[in-house]
Motif scaffolding. Structure first.
Motif, mmCIF file in Angstrom:
data_model
loop_
_atom_site.group_PDB
_atom_site.id
_atom_site.type_symbol
_atom_site.label_atom_id
_atom_site.label_comp_id
_atom_site.label_asym_id
_atom_site.label_seq_id
_atom_site.Cartn_x
_atom_site.Cartn_y
_atom_site.Cartn_z
ATOM 1 N N ILE A 115 3.945 9.295 5.035
ATOM 2 C CA ILE A 115 2.501 9.123 4.909
ATOM 3 C C ILE A 115 1.929 10.268 4.080
ATOM 4 N N THR A 116 1.069 9.920 3.137
ATOM 5 C CA THR A 116 0.280 10.928 2.442
ATOM 6 C C THR A 116 -1.149 10.809 2.954
ATOM 7 N N VAL A 117 -1.626 11.858 3.603
ATOM 8 C CA VAL A 117 -2.983 11.857 4.149
ATOM 9 C C VAL A 117 -3.913 12.486 3.111
ATOM 10 N N CYS A 118 -4.915 11.696 2.707
ATOM 11 C CA CYS A 118 -5.879 12.151 1.708
ATOM 12 C C CYS A 118 -7.163 12.562 2.421
ATOM 13 N N PRO A 119 -7.692 13.756 2.145
ATOM 14 C CA PRO A 119 -8.842 14.259 2.896
ATOM 15 C C PRO A 119 -10.159 13.619 2.455
ATOM 16 N N VAL A 120 -10.281 12.344 2.755
ATOM 17 C CA VAL A 120 -11.486 11.590 2.443
ATOM 18 C C VAL A 120 -11.729 10.599 3.566
ATOM 19 N N ALA A 149 4.170 -5.435 9.331
ATOM 20 C CA ALA A 149 5.105 -6.374 9.958
ATOM 21 C C ALA A 149 6.375 -5.661 10.417
ATOM 22 N N LEU A 150 6.853 -4.714 9.624
ATOM 23 C CA LEU A 150 8.067 -3.971 9.994
ATOM 24 C C LEU A 150 7.806 -3.040 11.172
ATOM 25 N N LEU A 151 6.632 -2.416 11.204
ATOM 26 C CA LEU A 151 6.274 -1.571 12.349
ATOM 27 C C LEU A 151 6.171 -2.405 13.621
ATOM 28 N N ALA A 152 5.573 -3.582 13.514
ATOM 29 C CA ALA A 152 5.420 -4.454 14.679
ATOM 30 C C ALA A 152 6.768 -4.901 15.228
ATOM 31 N N ALA A 153 7.758 -5.030 14.337
ATOM 32 C CA ALA A 153 9.101 -5.448 14.753
ATOM 33 C C ALA A 153 10.014 -4.260 15.040
ATOM 34 N N ASP A 209 -9.640 9.244 7.939
ATOM 35 C CA ASP A 209 -10.110 8.440 9.069
ATOM 36 C C ASP A 209 -9.240 7.203 9.309
ATOM 37 N N GLY A 210 -8.029 7.211 8.745
ATOM 38 C CA GLY A 210 -7.008 6.250 9.151
ATOM 39 C C GLY A 210 -6.942 4.926 8.416
ATOM 40 N N HIS A 211 -7.584 4.809 7.254
ATOM 41 C CA HIS A 211 -7.588 3.544 6.521
ATOM 42 C C HIS A 211 -6.696 3.624 5.277
ATOM 43 N N LEU A 218 -3.534 0.882 9.064
ATOM 44 C CA LEU A 218 -2.093 0.642 9.111
ATOM 45 C C LEU A 218 -1.613 0.500 10.548
ATOM 46 N N PHE A 219 -2.156 1.304 11.433
ATOM 47 C CA PHE A 219 -1.698 1.322 12.824
ATOM 48 C C PHE A 219 -2.721 0.635 13.719
#
Length: 200
Positions: A156-161, A144-148, A19-21, A169-170
């Motif tokens: 990314i490692t997506v964990c099924p939880v 900060a690096l994504l924003a710049a 769920d993106g956290h 992050l986004f």
């Protein structure tokens, strides 16, 4: 260890819930939810694919204290997975840059403390040496690096939880841009390792 690639890339690595956290809402420092997935073959191979071409580690202070307090102990740990030992040795031997406004001296070998914005530090590092610059799970640095728009490779490692809340992050307001999928691997427990390159 693989030869560093010519031209430095900023490579970021982060585990996210489905769920993106990247952290639970009640205890952001407790990463216990990641552990069942971090010890899978897909997660270990994913990390190995990132550090083998990197020569510099970029970390925030909190993550530096966690990583550099634990990983060196793995080198001589009985029964440790060979991939974990390889990563631990690489981490110890690599140049480390820690972003901090509170640390004056580095308690770790081969470490420089820098009190500057992440994007500025990343630009300085890209202008020197060779090999990738790997940002390991330091959410504040990665955000900060994504924003710049300084991230060249996003792992990314997506964990099924579902964590049901917590920091993401986004966030809204990131620079618009396209990414291309470099690799995708599914593994035990439904873990999914993804690597994207920024299209410029």
């Amino acid at each position: 260890m693989a030869e560093p690639t010519a031209g430095r890339r900023i490579v970021t690595n982060m585990s996210l819930s489905l769920d993106g956290h990247y952290a639970a809402p009640d205890d952001p420092l407790n990463m216990g939810w990641v552990m069942p997935y971090a010890v899978t073959d897909v997660a270990r191979d994913h990390l190995a694919g990132l550090w083998r071409s990197a020569t510099t580690v970029l970390l925030g202070r909190v993550n530096a204290e966690g990583f550099l307090g634990f990983w060196p102990t793995v080198i001589d740990m009985e029964g440790a997975d060979a991939r974990d030992v390889g990563f631990a040795k690489w981490l110890v031997d690599s140049d480390k840059v820690v972003l901090s406004s509170t640390l004056d001296d580095a308690p770790w070998e081969r470490t420089t403390i820098v009190d500057k914005p992440a994007a500025e530090v990343a630009a300085d590092l890209k202008a020197t040496e060779v090999g990738d610059i790997l940002v390991l799970s330091s959410a504040s640095v990665i955000k900060a690096l994504l924003a710049a728009d300084k991230v060249d490779r996003l792992a990314i490692t997506v964990c099924p939880v579902f964590l049901g809340g917590g920091p993401r992050l986004f966030g809204d307001g990131l620079p618009a841009g396209r990414w291309t999928l470099v690799s995708q691997t599914a593994g035990e427990h439904g873990t999914l390792a993804l690597v994207y390159d920024r299209v410029r």
